[in-house]
Design a protein around this motif. Sequence first.
Motif, PDB file in Angstrom:
ATOM      1  N   ALA A  59     -15.010  -1.022   1.408  1.00 57.80           N
ATOM      2  CA  ALA A  59     -15.221  -1.752   0.150  1.00 57.80           C
ATOM      3  C   ALA A  59     -14.125  -1.412  -0.856  1.00 57.80           C
ATOM      4  O   ALA A  59     -13.600  -2.289  -1.554  1.00 57.80           O
ATOM      5  CB  ALA A  59     -16.595  -1.429  -0.423  1.00 57.80           C
ATOM      6  N   ALA A  60     -13.755  -0.133  -0.908  1.00 58.97           N
ATOM      7  CA  ALA A  60     -12.696   0.281  -1.826  1.00 58.97           C
ATOM      8  C   ALA A  60     -11.352  -0.306  -1.402  1.00 58.97           C
ATOM      9  O   ALA A  60     -10.550  -0.728  -2.248  1.00 58.97           O
ATOM     10  CB  ALA A  60     -12.635   1.803  -1.901  1.00 58.97           C
ATOM     11  N   LEU A  61     -11.083  -0.360  -0.099  1.00 58.55           N
ATOM     12  CA  LEU A  61      -9.846  -0.978   0.387  1.00 58.55           C
ATOM     13  C   LEU A  61      -9.821  -2.473   0.085  1.00 58.55           C
ATOM     14  O   LEU A  61      -8.785  -3.024  -0.273  1.00 58.55           O
ATOM     15  CB  LEU A  61      -9.681  -0.756   1.892  1.00 58.55           C
ATOM     16  N   ALA A  62     -10.964  -3.117   0.218  1.00 57.94           N
ATOM     17  CA  ALA A  62     -11.043  -4.553  -0.095  1.00 57.94           C
ATOM     18  C   ALA A  62     -10.733  -4.788  -1.569  1.00 57.94           C
ATOM     19  O   ALA A  62     -10.030  -5.738  -1.924  1.00 57.94           O
ATOM     20  CB  ALA A  62     -12.423  -5.096   0.266  1.00 57.94           C
ATOM     21  N   ALA A  63     -11.245  -3.916  -2.431  1.00 65.45           N
ATOM     22  CA  ALA A  63     -10.967  -4.036  -3.866  1.00 65.45           C
ATOM     23  C   ALA A  63      -9.472  -3.831  -4.134  1.00 65.45           C
ATOM     24  O   ALA A  63      -8.876  -4.552  -4.941  1.00 65.45           O
ATOM     25  CB  ALA A  63     -11.796  -3.023  -4.649  1.00 65.45           C
ATOM     26  N   ALA A  64      -8.852  -2.875  -3.442  1.00 61.28           N
ATOM     27  CA  ALA A  64      -7.413  -2.640  -3.597  1.00 61.28           C
ATOM     28  C   ALA A  64      -6.614  -3.853  -3.128  1.00 61.28           C
ATOM     29  O   ALA A  64      -5.640  -4.257  -3.764  1.00 61.28           O
ATOM     30  CB  ALA A  64      -6.994  -1.390  -2.829  1.00 61.28           C
ATOM     31  N   ALA A  65      -7.036  -4.453  -2.022  1.00 66.64           N
ATOM     32  CA  ALA A  65      -6.356  -5.643  -1.505  1.00 66.64           C
ATOM     33  C   ALA A  65      -6.487  -6.806  -2.486  1.00 66.64           C
ATOM     34  O   ALA A  65      -5.522  -7.537  -2.718  1.00 66.64           O
ATOM     35  CB  ALA A  65      -6.927  -6.032  -0.151  1.00 66.64           C
ATOM     36  N   GLU A  66      -7.653  -6.970  -3.068  1.00 68.41           N
ATOM     37  CA  GLU A  66      -7.875  -8.047  -4.040  1.00 68.41           C
ATOM     38  C   GLU A  66      -6.999  -7.842  -5.274  1.00 68.41           C
ATOM     39  O   GLU A  66      -6.391  -8.783  -5.776  1.00 68.41           O
ATOM     40  CB  GLU A  66      -9.352  -8.087  -4.447  1.00 68.41           C
ATOM     41  N   THR A  67      -6.897  -6.614  -5.738  1.00 66.87           N
ATOM     42  CA  THR A  67      -6.054  -6.309  -6.897  1.00 66.87           C
ATOM     43  C   THR A  67      -4.596  -6.604  -6.578  1.00 66.87           C
ATOM     44  O   THR A  67      -3.890  -7.200  -7.388  1.00 66.87           O
ATOM     45  CB  THR A  67      -6.215  -4.826  -7.310  1.00 66.87           C
TER      46      THR A  67
ATOM     47  N   ALA B 230       0.850  -1.192   0.000  1.00 66.52           N
ATOM     48  CA  ALA B 230       0.000   0.000   0.000  1.00 66.52           C
ATOM     49  C   ALA B 230       0.884   1.240   0.000  1.00 66.52           C
ATOM     50  O   ALA B 230       1.900   1.288   0.677  1.00 66.52           O
ATOM     51  CB  ALA B 230      -0.908   0.010   1.220  1.00 66.52           C
ATOM     52  N   SER B 231       0.494   2.204  -0.769  1.00 61.01           N
ATOM     53  CA  SER B 231       1.216   3.468  -0.831  1.00 61.01           C
ATOM     54  C   SER B 231       0.204   4.581  -0.632  1.00 61.01           C
ATOM     55  O   SER B 231      -1.005   4.339  -0.569  1.00 61.01           O
ATOM     56  CB  SER B 231       1.893   3.619  -2.193  1.00 61.01           C
ATOM     57  N   PHE B 232       0.684   5.796  -0.541  1.00 58.68           N
ATOM     58  CA  PHE B 232      -0.257   6.898  -0.436  1.00 58.68           C
ATOM     59  C   PHE B 232      -1.096   6.993  -1.706  1.00 58.68           C
ATOM     60  O   PHE B 232      -2.248   7.387  -1.665  1.00 58.68           O
ATOM     61  CB  PHE B 232       0.467   8.218  -0.144  1.00 58.68           C
TER      62      PHE B 232
END
Length: 177
Positions: free
Chosen positions: A155-163, A117-119
Motif C-alpha cells: 500500500a505504501a509503495l502504491a502511494a509512492a507510485a501514485e505520487t 525510485a531511490s533508496f
Amino acid sequence: MLDSVAAQRSVLFLDEVDSWAAASRSSTTHEETAAQLSVLLEFIDGVDRGRSSNCIVVAATNRPDRVDAALRSRMRILTFPAPSLGSAIEWWTRNAAHLSRSEIRDLATVGQTVAHASFRTLERTARRAEELAALQAQRQRQPQPAAPSLLQYRAALAAAAETALKQQEATRAAAKL
C-alpha cells in the motif's frame, strides 16, 4: 554567505537539487524559490569568471530531467540511478527481515515500477508501512504494533507510485506552458 564560501577552499554540495530547482518556471513557481535559483546562478557565474576560485559547486539528483536548464548548463550534475533489483532486494532484506524471501522479492519488484525510485523512496515507503501497522495496532488496542505486513508495504509503495505519477504529469503539463 555565498561570498564567504567562494573566498575559502570549499565545496558547495546541493543534494536533491531537482526538489527546488525545477525545470519548469511557471506561474506556480514559488517566488522565493525562483529568487534562490537566481542567486545561485549568479554565484555560479561568478565562480566561473574567477577561474582562481577555490569553490566547487556540485549538485546531485536522480531526476536530471527535472532540473532547471539554466542550472544544468552551468554545472556538472551527478546523477544517481534508481536502485537495481538486486540492491532493492538487499535493502528490503535488511529493513524488513520479518518477511519471507518471496515477499521481499515481490516488494523489490514492485518498487522497480515506481518512477525514479531511490533508496530514500524505499525508506519513506517502509516508514509509511510502519505507520500503517501502528495505526492498525492502535485501532485494535494492541499494546505493541506488529511489524508491517506485505500488504501494508505494498500500500505504501502504491502511494509512492501514485505520487511519482502525479509529479511526472505536473512536469509534463508545466513543460507545455
